[in-house]
Design an enzyme around this catalytic site. Structure first.
Site, mmCIF file in Angstrom:
data_model
loop_
_atom_site.group_PDB
_atom_site.id
_atom_site.type_symbol
_atom_site.label_atom_id
_atom_site.label_comp_id
_atom_site.label_asym_id
_atom_site.label_seq_id
_atom_site.Cartn_x
_atom_site.Cartn_y
_atom_site.Cartn_z
ATOM 1 N N ASP A 17 -30.750 -5.205 17.195
ATOM 2 C CA ASP A 17 -30.327 -5.447 18.589
ATOM 3 C C ASP A 17 -31.323 -4.877 19.597
ATOM 4 O O ASP A 17 -31.657 -5.539 20.583
ATOM 5 C CB ASP A 17 -28.883 -4.965 18.856
ATOM 6 C CG ASP A 17 -28.622 -3.493 18.626
ATOM 7 O OD1 ASP A 17 -29.470 -2.801 18.030
ATOM 8 O OD2 ASP A 17 -27.544 -3.025 19.055
ATOM 9 N N ASP A 71 -22.738 -3.302 19.593
ATOM 10 C CA ASP A 71 -21.374 -2.819 19.337
ATOM 11 C C ASP A 71 -20.439 -3.105 20.511
ATOM 12 O O ASP A 71 -19.383 -3.710 20.318
ATOM 13 C CB ASP A 71 -21.396 -1.323 18.997
ATOM 14 C CG ASP A 71 -22.238 -1.023 17.766
ATOM 15 O OD1 ASP A 71 -22.640 -1.980 17.070
ATOM 16 O OD2 ASP A 71 -22.506 0.150 17.500
ATOM 17 N N GLY A 84 -19.614 4.501 11.055
ATOM 18 C CA GLY A 84 -20.409 3.279 11.198
ATOM 19 C C GLY A 84 -19.589 2.062 11.582
ATOM 20 O O GLY A 84 -20.025 0.925 11.401
HETATM 21 C C1 GLA Z 1 -25.524 1.479 15.976
HETATM 22 C C2 GLA Z 1 -25.907 1.103 17.405
HETATM 23 C C3 GLA Z 1 -26.159 -0.399 17.523
HETATM 24 C C4 GLA Z 1 -27.096 -0.905 16.451
HETATM 25 C C5 GLA Z 1 -26.659 -0.406 15.094
HETATM 26 C C6 GLA Z 1 -27.622 -0.768 14.008
HETATM 27 O O1 GLA Z 1 -24.270 0.969 15.641
HETATM 28 O O2 GLA Z 1 -24.872 1.460 18.279
HETATM 29 O O3 GLA Z 1 -26.657 -0.671 18.821
HETATM 30 O O4 GLA Z 1 -28.423 -0.555 16.736
HETATM 31 O O5 GLA Z 1 -26.487 1.000 15.064
HETATM 32 O O6 GLA Z 1 -27.661 -2.141 13.845
#
Ligand code: GLA
Length: 399
Positions: free
Chosen positions: A74, A205, A162
């Site tokens: 992202d 996210d 996560g």
């Molecule tokens: C975290 C960050 C996202 C993205 C993910 C990895 O969740 O908040 O912006 O970078 O890691 O894909």
């Protein structure tokens, strides 16, 4: 979720004891509030004056997210394919007309009070204690609620696993504080809030938490910020397994990975737009690996989206497993615990593929499987069958 809120509310809430603490530079005061035993109705009376109980309370649930594929893309203008899930964080905001907002969370024994009108200044927001005040303060700073009150927070999401517990909370807060506009507009406020709190996250996210769609994954192109919805076949099941290794991104090498990608982009341009044939221009072996992950991951995102559309679930699972290998070997964000969970899931009959999901450094693994193939109760750590759900919505209640 509402039932969970009531149940959690009845746990230990009654009279509120208040002590106060000041942030070192004296610019912001966080006043801790402590729950003690009794019933919730008494707590409401203690927290809100008579008139406020007649005002419009607002409630919003921010879903968590599971990324099917496309991690660390992202912030590189690449592609990802996340879903909003049916685990989430509910915020109930009762306006009281006070000059601050008091937050109670079932995850923390002490509540906190923050003033309205916080500046969007990382020096202020990113240094608050306790640390959970930072994201909350970030949302106050970016959304700018005009009325004080009491917020109660409950969650069914494991924190630091996560599954975007931060974005779930931020989008729910933004909605109850009155943020309007498209999911993209809300997501930008939430991303900025999290950046202010000290983590240089991308927009994936909050965008899927705000704008997810039931039954579909969101194919997000971060270079154009466009979203296409990809239906998830009814014969597929998505299982999330918490590795038990929890962390906050601030304490990981997330920011280091962002910087490494920026360094590689100085030679070949945004990594999410790079072709795999561009990679040979990178002389530094570490930057080459980081860039190779991002460029190949974007290809795999497209391949998984196409496989879901055509119902080729084995192909989708195979690309997911390749993604895990790339995140482990080229991007350096997996752990032995995540690797062995992925191996274990892949050994189960009917599992098409598995990978770590989200930032890594711990957290969770996602598996794509035939319906009923995985017995979640038999797994060594907490696991959920999840379904793709809609993004955050707000309800108003007349009290
Ligand atoms: C975290 C960050 C996202 C993205 C993910 C990895 O969740 O908040 O912006 O970078 O890691 O894909």
């Amino acid at each position: 979720m509402v039932a969970a809120l009531s149940a959690a509310g009845q746990m230990r809430q009654s009279a509120l004891e208040e002590t106060s603490a000041t942030i070192p530079d004296g610019r912001v005061t966080v006043a801790p509030r402590v729950y003690s035993s009794g019933c919730r109705r008494m707590a409401d009376r203690a927290a809100a004056p008579e008139g406020a109980r007649m005002s419009l309370a607002r409630r919003a649930t921010g879903p968590g997210r599971v990324n099917l594929i496309g991690d660390h893309t992202d912030y590189n203008r690449g592609l990802a394919l996340p879903i909003a899930i049916d685990l989430g964080t509910t915020v109930e905001f009762t306006p009281t007309g006070s000059s601050g907002i008091t937050f109670f969370s079932t995850l923390h024994r002490q509540g906190i009070t923050l003033p309205l009108g916080l500046p969007p200044d990382p020096e202020v927001v990113g240094t608050l204690e306790p640390s959970w005040a930072r994201l909350v303060a970030g949302v106050i700073a970016t959304v700018g609620p005009e009325i004080g009150g009491v917020c109660r927070i409950v969650t069914t999401l494991p924190v630091g696993a996560g599954l975007s517990s931060s974005a779930a909370l931020a989008t729910a807060l933004a909605k109850v504080f009155g943020a309007t506009g498209s999911p993209m507009a809300v997501a930008k406020l939430c991303q900025q809030a999290e950046n202010l709190s000290g983590v240089p996250v991308g927009i994936m996210d909050p965008l899927v938490c705000a704008g997810g769609r039931a039954g579909s994954a969101s194919l997000i192109d971060f270079s154009t910020l466009s979203v296409e919805y990809v239906p998830i076949p009814g014969s597929a099941e998505i299982v999330v397994v918490d590795s038990g290794q929890h962390r906050t991104l601030r304490d990981t090498k997330y920011a280091v990975r962002v910087a490494e990608c920026e360094a590689a982009a100085e030679t070949i341009g945004p990594l999410g737009l790079a072709h795999e044939s561009d990679l040979a221009q990178l002389r530094d072996p570490l930057l080459l690996k980081r860039a190779r992950h991002v460029a190949s991951e974007c290809r795999r995102v497209r391949q998984v989206a196409e496989a879901l559309v055509s119902g080729h679930l084995w192909a989708a699972g195979t690309y997911m497993t390749e993604s895990h290998r790339s995140l482990a070997e080229d991007f350096g964000v997996s752990t032995p615990g995540l690797d062995s969970l992925v191996d274990h899931l892949r050994s189960i009959d009917g599992v098409y593929g598995a990978r770590m999901t989200g930032a890594g450094f711990g957290g969770s693994v996602v598996a794509l499987s035939r319906t009923g193939a995985i017995d979640v109760a038999s797994l060594p750590t907490p696991a959920w069958r999840v379904t793709a759900t809609d993004g955050t919505a707000v309800n108003h209640d007349r009290r």
